[in-house]
Design a protein around this motif. Structure first.
Motif, PDB file in Angstrom:
ATOM      1  N   SER A  28      21.181  38.875  85.705  1.00 48.55           N
ATOM      2  CA  SER A  28      22.612  38.790  85.379  1.00 48.55           C
ATOM      3  C   SER A  28      23.210  40.175  85.231  1.00 48.55           C
ATOM      4  O   SER A  28      24.261  40.484  85.810  1.00 48.55           O
ATOM      5  N   MET A  29      22.548  41.014  84.455  1.00 50.94           N
ATOM      6  CA  MET A  29      23.088  42.345  84.225  1.00 50.94           C
ATOM      7  C   MET A  29      23.061  43.190  85.496  1.00 50.94           C
ATOM      8  O   MET A  29      23.989  43.952  85.754  1.00 50.94           O
ATOM      9  N   MET A  30      22.014  43.040  86.297  1.00 49.40           N
ATOM     10  CA  MET A  30      21.956  43.817  87.534  1.00 49.40           C
ATOM     11  C   MET A  30      23.018  43.340  88.518  1.00 49.40           C
ATOM     12  O   MET A  30      23.650  44.151  89.207  1.00 49.40           O
ATOM     13  N   ALA A  31      23.234  42.027  88.595  1.00 52.14           N
ATOM     14  CA  ALA A  31      24.270  41.504  89.489  1.00 52.14           C
ATOM     15  C   ALA A  31      25.641  42.012  89.054  1.00 52.14           C
ATOM     16  O   ALA A  31      26.451  42.446  89.882  1.00 52.14           O
ATOM     17  N   MET A  32      25.893  41.989  87.753  1.00 52.06           N
ATOM     18  CA  MET A  32      27.181  42.481  87.265  1.00 52.06           C
ATOM     19  C   MET A  32      27.326  43.980  87.510  1.00 52.06           C
ATOM     20  O   MET A  32      28.422  44.464  87.792  1.00 52.06           O
ATOM     21  N   ALA A  33      26.230  44.695  87.445  1.00 50.43           N
ATOM     22  CA  ALA A  33      26.280  46.143  87.672  1.00 50.43           C
ATOM     23  C   ALA A  33      26.678  46.461  89.111  1.00 50.43           C
ATOM     24  O   ALA A  33      27.398  47.438  89.346  1.00 50.43           O
ATOM     25  N   VAL A  34      26.223  45.670  90.075  1.00 46.10           N
ATOM     26  CA  VAL A  34      26.587  45.959  91.474  1.00 46.10           C
ATOM     27  C   VAL A  34      27.988  45.462  91.816  1.00 46.10           C
ATOM     28  O   VAL A  34      28.510  45.781  92.879  1.00 46.10           O
ATOM     29  N   LEU A  35      28.600  44.715  90.911  1.00 47.47           N
ATOM     30  CA  LEU A  35      29.943  44.211  91.175  1.00 47.47           C
ATOM     31  C   LEU A  35      31.026  45.163  90.664  1.00 47.47           C
ATOM     32  O   LEU A  35      32.064  44.741  90.180  1.00 47.47           O
ATOM     33  N   LEU A  56      19.243  34.353  92.632  1.00 40.38           N
ATOM     34  CA  LEU A  56      20.562  34.967  92.676  1.00 40.38           C
ATOM     35  C   LEU A  56      21.657  33.904  92.661  1.00 40.38           C
ATOM     36  O   LEU A  56      22.659  34.051  91.951  1.00 40.38           O
ATOM     37  N   THR A  57      21.468  32.822  93.398  1.00 37.55           N
ATOM     38  CA  THR A  57      22.445  31.727  93.401  1.00 37.55           C
ATOM     39  C   THR A  57      22.615  31.166  91.997  1.00 37.55           C
ATOM     40  O   THR A  57      23.740  30.987  91.512  1.00 37.55           O
ATOM     41  N   GLN A  58      21.505  30.902  91.313  1.00 34.78           N
ATOM     42  CA  GLN A  58      21.566  30.371  89.946  1.00 34.78           C
ATOM     43  C   GLN A  58      22.249  31.367  89.004  1.00 34.78           C
ATOM     44  O   GLN A  58      23.068  30.976  88.166  1.00 34.78           O
ATOM     45  N   THR A  59      21.915  32.629  89.150  1.00 31.07           N
ATOM     46  CA  THR A  59      22.488  33.670  88.297  1.00 31.07           C
ATOM     47  C   THR A  59      23.997  33.748  88.484  1.00 31.07           C
ATOM     48  O   THR A  59      24.755  33.774  87.509  1.00 31.07           O
ATOM     49  N   LEU A  60      24.445  33.776  89.738  1.00 27.11           N
ATOM     50  CA  LEU A  60      25.879  33.874  90.009  1.00 27.11           C
ATOM     51  C   LEU A  60      26.626  32.636  89.513  1.00 27.11           C
ATOM     52  O   LEU A  60      27.735  32.744  88.984  1.00 27.11           O
ATOM     53  N   ARG A  61      26.017  31.474  89.648  1.00 26.55           N
ATOM     54  CA  ARG A  61      26.656  30.250  89.141  1.00 26.55           C
ATOM     55  C   ARG A  61      26.817  30.295  87.624  1.00 26.55           C
ATOM     56  O   ARG A  61      27.850  29.904  87.086  1.00 26.55           O
ATOM     57  N   ARG A  62      25.783  30.746  86.918  1.00 27.92           N
ATOM     58  CA  ARG A  62      25.870  30.846  85.453  1.00 27.92           C
ATOM     59  C   ARG A  62      26.929  31.871  85.045  1.00 27.92           C
ATOM     60  O   ARG A  62      27.700  31.640  84.109  1.00 27.92           O
ATOM     61  N   LEU A  63      26.952  33.009  85.744  1.00 25.02           N
ATOM     62  CA  LEU A  63      27.958  34.030  85.429  1.00 25.02           C
ATOM     63  C   LEU A  63      29.368  33.500  85.675  1.00 25.02           C
ATOM     64  O   LEU A  63      30.282  33.760  84.895  1.00 25.02           O
TER      65      LEU A  63
END
Length: 126
Positions: A28-35, A56-63
């Motif tokens: 989650s934190m790494m995905a948000m960091a690249v955004l 990644l799909t699950q992470t983005l859905r939760r975010l």
């Protein structure tokens, strides 16, 4: 109205628990960091070495469900999807940046502690 019980954060039924679980999740934190700018799914995946498509799909859905990111369908052919931070997600960048900076600054010290601990445990087992 009574003040909330400050001890509630330690209880299993505290409503903040699932949110803290996600905020503390590495993907989650790494995905948000690249955004730092809007990105497509495959661009995010390429930047996050080691993440699977499923995770990644699950992470983005939760975010998205938690209001940290927004998913936008692009009017392209084939249809594309782009993700970006919401104002709520953006508000996490500063505290996450401090945590990241702390991690980088103390990585050597932590690795030394891990090495010392592992040696001590091996010696105790011998």
């Amino acid at each position: 109205m009574a003040a909330p019980d400050p001890g509630i954060v330690y209880r299993a039924d505290c409503p903040s628990r699932p949110i803290l679980d996600q905020i503390a999740d590495k993907w989650s934190m790494m995905a948000m960091a690249v955004l730092e700018e809007p990105r497509r799914f495959n661009d995010i995946k390429r930047r996050l070495e080691g993440v699977t498509q499923r995770v990644l799909t699950q992470t983005l859905r939760r975010l998205e469900r938690n209001g940290m990111i927004v998913r936008r369908v692009l009017p392209t052919s084939p249809i594309g999807v782009e993700y970006s931070l919401t104002p709520l997600g953006e508000s996490l960048r500063e505290p996450f940046g401090r945590l990241y900076d702390w991690t980088v600054a103390h990585t050597g010290e932590i690795h030394e502690s891990q090495r010392s601990y592992d040696e001590r445990v091996r010696a105790e087992r011998s």
